[in-house]
Design an enzyme around this catalytic site. Structure first.
Site, PDB file in Angstrom:
ATOM      1  N   ASN A   1      37.161  25.838  63.945  1.00 30.05           N
ATOM      2  CA  ASN A   1      36.557  27.163  63.480  1.00 30.05           C
ATOM      3  C   ASN A   1      37.939  27.929  62.888  1.00 30.05           C
ATOM      4  O   ASN A   1      38.727  28.395  63.945  1.00 30.05           O
ATOM      5  CB  ASN A   1      35.919  28.023  64.414  1.00 30.05           C
ATOM      6  CG  ASN A   1      35.533  29.361  63.932  1.00 30.05           C
ATOM      7  OD1 ASN A   1      35.830  29.750  62.913  1.00 30.05           O
ATOM      8  ND2 ASN A   1      34.706  29.945  64.710  1.00 30.05           N
TER       9      ASN A   1
ATOM     10  N   ASP B   1      44.429  21.422  52.641  1.00 27.65           N
ATOM     11  CA  ASP B   1      45.481  20.018  52.421  1.00 27.65           C
ATOM     12  C   ASP B   1      45.664  19.410  53.492  1.00 27.65           C
ATOM     13  O   ASP B   1      45.707  18.150  53.555  1.00 27.65           O
ATOM     14  CB  ASP B   1      46.563  20.655  51.750  1.00 27.65           C
ATOM     15  CG  ASP B   1      46.236  20.952  50.410  1.00 27.65           C
ATOM     16  OD1 ASP B   1      45.334  20.598  49.668  1.00 27.65           O
ATOM     17  OD2 ASP B   1      47.356  21.493  49.695  1.00 27.65           O
TER      18      ASP B   1
ATOM     19  N   HIS C   1      38.683  31.345  54.753  1.00 24.42           N
ATOM     20  CA  HIS C   1      38.139  31.747  53.152  1.00 24.42           C
ATOM     21  C   HIS C   1      39.578  32.173  52.239  1.00 24.42           C
ATOM     22  O   HIS C   1      39.348  32.489  51.165  1.00 24.42           O
ATOM     23  CB  HIS C   1      37.708  33.237  53.408  1.00 24.42           C
ATOM     24  CG  HIS C   1      36.754  33.294  54.615  1.00 24.42           C
ATOM     25  ND1 HIS C   1      35.415  32.390  54.347  1.00 24.42           N
ATOM     26  CD2 HIS C   1      36.414  33.943  55.717  1.00 24.42           C
ATOM     27  CE1 HIS C   1      34.745  32.766  55.628  1.00 24.42           C
ATOM     28  NE2 HIS C   1      35.255  33.500  56.375  1.00 24.42           N
TER      29      HIS C   1
ATOM     30  N   ARG D   1      26.635  37.479  55.682  1.00 23.68           N
ATOM     31  CA  ARG D   1      27.676  38.292  55.813  1.00 23.68           C
ATOM     32  C   ARG D   1      28.255  38.921  54.456  1.00 23.68           C
ATOM     33  O   ARG D   1      27.779  38.538  53.442  1.00 23.68           O
ATOM     34  CB  ARG D   1      28.319  37.924  56.980  1.00 23.68           C
ATOM     35  CG  ARG D   1      27.982  37.745  58.239  1.00 23.68           C
ATOM     36  CD  ARG D   1      28.917  37.399  59.195  1.00 23.68           C
ATOM     37  NE  ARG D   1      29.886  38.422  59.381  1.00 23.68           N
ATOM     38  CZ  ARG D   1      30.843  38.318  60.322  1.00 23.68           C
ATOM     39  NH1 ARG D   1      31.187  37.005  60.923  1.00 23.68           N
ATOM     40  NH2 ARG D   1      31.694  39.375  60.334  1.00 23.68           N
TER      41      ARG D   1
ATOM     42  N   ARG E   1      35.402  40.801  71.418  1.00 23.66           N
ATOM     43  CA  ARG E   1      35.559  40.899  69.836  1.00 23.66           C
ATOM     44  C   ARG E   1      34.168  41.054  69.029  1.00 23.66           C
ATOM     45  O   ARG E   1      33.470  40.094  69.180  1.00 23.66           O
ATOM     46  CB  ARG E   1      36.190  39.841  69.144  1.00 23.66           C
ATOM     47  CG  ARG E   1      36.314  39.884  67.746  1.00 23.66           C
ATOM     48  CD  ARG E   1      36.834  38.546  67.022  1.00 23.66           C
ATOM     49  NE  ARG E   1      36.941  38.781  65.583  1.00 23.66           N
ATOM     50  CZ  ARG E   1      36.831  37.617  64.656  1.00 23.66           C
ATOM     51  NH1 ARG E   1      36.783  36.491  65.187  1.00 23.66           N
ATOM     52  NH2 ARG E   1      36.836  37.555  63.382  1.00 23.66           N
TER      53      ARG E   1
ATOM     54  N   PRO F   1      42.426  32.284  64.035  1.00 25.87           N
ATOM     55  CA  PRO F   1      43.006  33.561  64.243  1.00 25.87           C
ATOM     56  C   PRO F   1      41.704  34.494  64.816  1.00 25.87           C
ATOM     57  O   PRO F   1      40.585  34.209  64.310  1.00 25.87           O
ATOM     58  CB  PRO F   1      43.440  34.126  63.113  1.00 25.87           C
ATOM     59  CG  PRO F   1      42.931  33.093  61.770  1.00 25.87           C
ATOM     60  CD  PRO F   1      42.926  31.927  62.568  1.00 25.87           C
ATOM     61  N   ASN F   2      42.000  35.162  65.789  1.00 27.36           N
ATOM     62  CA  ASN F   2      41.084  36.273  66.484  1.00 27.36           C
ATOM     63  C   ASN F   2      40.027  35.656  67.351  1.00 27.36           C
ATOM     64  O   ASN F   2      39.337  36.468  67.921  1.00 27.36           O
ATOM     65  CB  ASN F   2      40.571  37.127  65.535  1.00 27.36           C
ATOM     66  CG  ASN F   2      41.505  38.019  64.674  1.00 27.36           C
ATOM     67  OD1 ASN F   2      42.314  38.594  65.340  1.00 27.36           O
ATOM     68  ND2 ASN F   2      41.588  37.668  63.474  1.00 27.36           N
TER      69      ASN F   2
ATOM     70  N   TYR G   1      29.610  38.031  67.613  1.00 30.68           N
ATOM     71  CA  TYR G   1      30.234  36.692  68.223  1.00 30.68           C
ATOM     72  C   TYR G   1      29.747  36.471  69.620  1.00 30.68           C
ATOM     73  O   TYR G   1      30.044  35.579  70.099  1.00 30.68           O
ATOM     74  CB  TYR G   1      31.845  36.868  68.181  1.00 30.68           C
ATOM     75  CG  TYR G   1      32.077  37.024  66.708  1.00 30.68           C
ATOM     76  CD1 TYR G   1      32.085  35.890  65.858  1.00 30.68           C
ATOM     77  CD2 TYR G   1      32.889  38.112  66.168  1.00 30.68           C
ATOM     78  CE1 TYR G   1      32.225  35.884  64.602  1.00 30.68           C
ATOM     79  CE2 TYR G   1      33.368  38.121  64.802  1.00 30.68           C
ATOM     80  CZ  TYR G   1      33.030  37.216  64.066  1.00 30.68           C
ATOM     81  OH  TYR G   1      33.392  37.225  62.723  1.00 30.68           O
TER      82      TYR G   1
ATOM     83  N   GLU H   1      33.652  21.673  60.032  1.00 30.24           N
ATOM     84  CA  GLU H   1      33.928  22.918  60.069  1.00 30.24           C
ATOM     85  C   GLU H   1      32.793  23.732  60.763  1.00 30.24           C
ATOM     86  O   GLU H   1      31.678  23.586  60.462  1.00 30.24           O
ATOM     87  CB  GLU H   1      33.799  23.512  58.601  1.00 30.24           C
ATOM     88  CG  GLU H   1      34.003  25.195  58.336  1.00 30.24           C
ATOM     89  CD  GLU H   1      33.753  25.325  56.891  1.00 30.24           C
ATOM     90  OE1 GLU H   1      34.087  24.630  55.976  1.00 30.24           O
ATOM     91  OE2 GLU H   1      33.518  26.593  56.570  1.00 30.24           O
TER      92      GLU H   1
ATOM     93  N   ALA I   1      39.206  33.421  59.739  1.00 24.28           N
ATOM     94  CA  ALA I   1      39.414  33.883  58.295  1.00 24.28           C
ATOM     95  C   ALA I   1      40.436  33.154  57.436  1.00 24.28           C
ATOM     96  O   ALA I   1      40.125  33.298  56.397  1.00 24.28           O
ATOM     97  CB  ALA I   1      39.951  35.099  58.299  1.00 24.28           C
TER      98      ALA I   1
HETATM   99  C1  DQA Z   1      34.054  32.985  61.859  1.00 22.38           C
HETATM  100  C2  DQA Z   1      33.425  33.943  60.402  1.00 22.38           C
HETATM  101  C3  DQA Z   1      34.848  34.170  59.778  1.00 22.38           C
HETATM  102  O1  DQA Z   1      34.326  34.677  58.511  1.00 22.38           O
HETATM  103  C4  DQA Z   1      35.584  35.243  60.457  1.00 22.38           C
HETATM  104  O2  DQA Z   1      36.728  35.545  59.898  1.00 22.38           O
HETATM  105  C5  DQA Z   1      35.927  34.708  61.904  1.00 22.38           C
HETATM  106  C6  DQA Z   1      34.773  34.204  62.489  1.00 22.38           C
HETATM  107  C7  DQA Z   1      32.583  32.624  62.751  1.00 22.38           C
HETATM  108  O3  DQA Z   1      32.811  31.936  63.664  1.00 22.38           O
HETATM  109  O4  DQA Z   1      31.644  33.170  62.641  1.00 22.38           O
HETATM  110  O5  DQA Z   1      37.012  34.964  62.365  1.00 22.38           O
HETATM  111  O6  DQA Z   1      34.614  31.995  61.467  1.00 22.38           O
END
Ligand code: DQA
Length: 139
Positions: A71, A84, A77, A104, A17, A9-10, A22, A95, A74
Protein backbone atom coordinates in the site's frame (compact mmCIF):
# COMPACT_ATOMS: atom_id res chain seq x y z
CA UNK A 1 5.40 -18.65 2.14
CA UNK A 2 7.76 -15.81 2.72
CA UNK A 3 5.81 -12.57 2.29
CA UNK A 4 6.41 -8.87 2.87
CA UNK A 5 3.84 -6.16 3.55
CA UNK A 6 4.97 -2.62 2.67
CA UNK A 7 3.08 0.44 3.85
CA UNK A 8 3.89 3.87 2.51
CA UNK A 9 3.40 7.41 3.78
CA UNK A 10 0.95 8.27 6.56
CA UNK A 11 -0.04 4.64 7.06
CA UNK A 12 1.91 4.67 10.34
CA UNK A 13 -1.00 6.80 11.59
CA UNK A 14 -3.67 4.14 11.02
CA UNK A 15 -6.04 4.14 13.96
CA UNK A 16 -5.70 7.91 14.40
CA UNK A 17 -5.78 9.10 10.81
CA UNK A 18 -9.24 9.93 9.36
CA UNK A 19 -10.93 6.95 11.07
CA UNK A 20 -14.11 7.44 9.03
CA UNK A 21 -12.07 6.45 5.95
CA UNK A 22 -9.33 4.20 7.32
CA UNK A 23 -10.91 2.74 10.48
CA UNK A 24 -9.82 2.96 14.09
CA UNK A 25 -7.48 -0.03 14.35
CA UNK A 26 -3.73 0.44 14.36
CA UNK A 27 -1.79 -1.49 11.73
CA UNK A 28 0.23 -3.18 14.48
CA UNK A 29 -2.98 -4.63 16.01
CA UNK A 30 -4.20 -5.73 12.59
CA UNK A 31 -0.81 -7.27 11.77
CA UNK A 32 -0.90 -9.35 14.97
CA UNK A 33 -4.29 -10.75 13.93
CA UNK A 34 -2.93 -11.49 10.47
CA UNK A 35 0.15 -13.25 11.84
CA UNK A 36 -1.99 -15.50 14.03
CA UNK A 37 -4.20 -16.31 11.03
CA UNK A 38 -1.17 -17.45 9.00
CA UNK A 39 1.09 -19.24 11.51
CA UNK A 40 2.75 -21.29 8.77
CA UNK A 41 3.82 -18.32 6.70
CA UNK A 42 6.54 -15.84 7.38
CA UNK A 43 5.06 -12.36 7.00
CA UNK A 44 7.33 -9.40 7.57
CA UNK A 45 6.32 -5.76 7.68
CA UNK A 46 7.97 -2.53 6.58
CA UNK A 47 6.59 1.00 6.76
CA UNK A 48 8.20 4.20 5.55
CA UNK A 49 7.13 7.74 4.79
CA UNK A 50 10.09 8.01 2.42
CA UNK A 51 9.90 7.04 -1.25
CA UNK A 52 13.59 6.08 -1.51
CA UNK A 53 13.38 3.79 1.53
CA UNK A 54 10.42 1.98 0.00
CA UNK A 55 12.39 1.51 -3.23
CA UNK A 56 15.44 0.26 -1.29
CA UNK A 57 13.26 -2.29 0.53
CA UNK A 58 11.77 -3.55 -2.73
CA UNK A 59 15.31 -3.98 -4.14
CA UNK A 60 16.49 -5.71 -0.95
CA UNK A 61 13.80 -8.41 -0.78
CA UNK A 62 12.24 -8.43 -4.23
CA UNK A 63 14.43 -11.21 -5.64
CA UNK A 64 13.84 -13.56 -2.70
CA UNK A 65 10.36 -13.33 -1.16
CA UNK A 66 7.36 -15.22 -2.57
CA UNK A 67 5.21 -12.12 -2.71
CA UNK A 68 4.86 -8.50 -1.70
CA UNK A 69 1.70 -6.66 -0.65
CA UNK A 70 2.15 -2.91 -1.04
CA UNK A 71 0.00 0.00 0.00
CA UNK A 72 2.08 2.87 -1.29
CA UNK A 73 -0.39 5.46 0.03
CA UNK A 74 -0.27 8.70 -1.94
CA UNK A 75 2.90 7.54 -3.79
CA UNK A 76 0.53 5.24 -5.69
CA UNK A 77 -0.69 8.29 -7.56
CA UNK A 78 2.67 9.97 -8.12
CA UNK A 79 5.60 7.57 -8.12
CA UNK A 80 7.07 6.37 -11.39
CA UNK A 81 10.15 5.44 -9.33
CA UNK A 82 8.22 2.90 -7.20
CA UNK A 83 6.58 1.56 -10.37
CA UNK A 84 10.04 1.10 -11.92
CA UNK A 85 11.24 -0.71 -8.77
CA UNK A 86 8.26 -3.09 -8.95
CA UNK A 87 9.05 -3.75 -12.62
CA UNK A 88 12.70 -4.40 -11.77
CA UNK A 89 12.13 -7.08 -9.12
CA UNK A 90 11.09 -10.73 -9.52
CA UNK A 91 8.60 -11.25 -6.65
CA UNK A 92 4.92 -10.79 -7.52
CA UNK A 93 3.49 -7.59 -6.06
CA UNK A 94 -0.12 -6.88 -5.17
CA UNK A 95 -1.25 -3.26 -4.80
CA UNK A 96 -3.72 -2.72 -1.98
CA UNK A 97 -5.78 0.17 -0.70
CA UNK A 98 -7.87 0.31 2.44
CA UNK A 99 -10.38 2.68 0.88
CA UNK A 100 -12.06 2.34 -2.49
CA UNK A 101 -9.90 4.92 -4.25
CA UNK A 102 -12.27 4.94 -7.24
CA UNK A 103 -15.09 6.31 -5.08
CA UNK A 104 -12.88 9.18 -3.90
CA UNK A 105 -11.23 12.28 -5.43
CA UNK A 106 -10.25 12.00 -9.07
CA UNK A 107 -6.51 12.31 -8.32
CA UNK A 108 -6.78 8.98 -6.47
CA UNK A 109 -8.16 7.21 -9.56
CA UNK A 110 -4.76 7.16 -11.28
CA UNK A 111 -2.23 4.57 -10.11
CA UNK A 112 1.28 4.35 -11.54
CA UNK A 113 1.63 0.96 -9.86
CA UNK A 114 -1.38 -1.02 -11.09
CA UNK A 115 0.04 -1.75 -14.54
CA UNK A 116 3.19 -3.33 -13.09
CA UNK A 117 1.49 -5.24 -10.27
CA UNK A 118 0.14 -8.78 -10.36
CA UNK A 119 -3.23 -7.45 -9.16
CA UNK A 120 -5.02 -4.71 -7.26
CA UNK A 121 -7.33 -4.93 -4.23
CA UNK A 122 -9.07 -1.81 -2.93
CA UNK A 123 -11.95 -0.86 -0.72
CA UNK A 124 -12.19 -3.69 1.79
CA UNK A 125 -10.74 -1.81 4.74
CA UNK A 126 -7.80 -3.55 6.41
CA UNK A 127 -9.15 -6.83 5.05
CA UNK A 128 -7.66 -5.74 1.69
CA UNK A 129 -4.27 -6.96 3.01
CA UNK A 130 -5.63 -10.43 3.93
CA UNK A 131 -7.31 -10.72 0.54
CA UNK A 132 -3.99 -9.89 -1.11
CA UNK A 133 -2.25 -12.59 0.94
CA UNK A 134 -4.94 -15.08 -0.10
CA UNK A 135 -4.37 -14.09 -3.74
CA UNK A 136 -0.61 -14.64 -3.40
CA UNK A 137 -1.13 -17.99 -1.68
CA UNK A 138 -3.47 -19.25 -4.38
CA UNK A 139 -1.26 -18.01 -7.20
C1 DQA B 1 -4.74 4.69 0.41
C2 DQA B 1 -5.44 5.60 -0.60
C3 DQA B 1 -4.50 6.70 -1.05
O1 DQA B 1 -5.15 7.55 -1.99
C4 DQA B 1 -4.09 7.56 0.14
O2 DQA B 1 -3.17 8.54 -0.27
C5 DQA B 1 -3.55 6.75 1.26
C6 DQA B 1 -4.21 5.49 1.60
C7 DQA B 1 -5.69 3.62 0.97
O3 DQA B 1 -5.19 2.66 1.56
O4 DQA B 1 -6.92 3.73 0.86
O5 DQA B 1 -2.62 7.16 1.96
O6 DQA B 1 -3.67 4.03 -0.23
Amino acid sequence: MNLLIVNGPNLNLLGKREPSIYGSKTFEDYLNELLSEYPEDSISYFQSNNEGEIINKLHEVGFDVDGIVINAGAYTHTSIAIADAISAIKSPVIEVHISNVHKREEFRHKSYLSAVCFGVIAGFGLDSYRLAIEALKSK
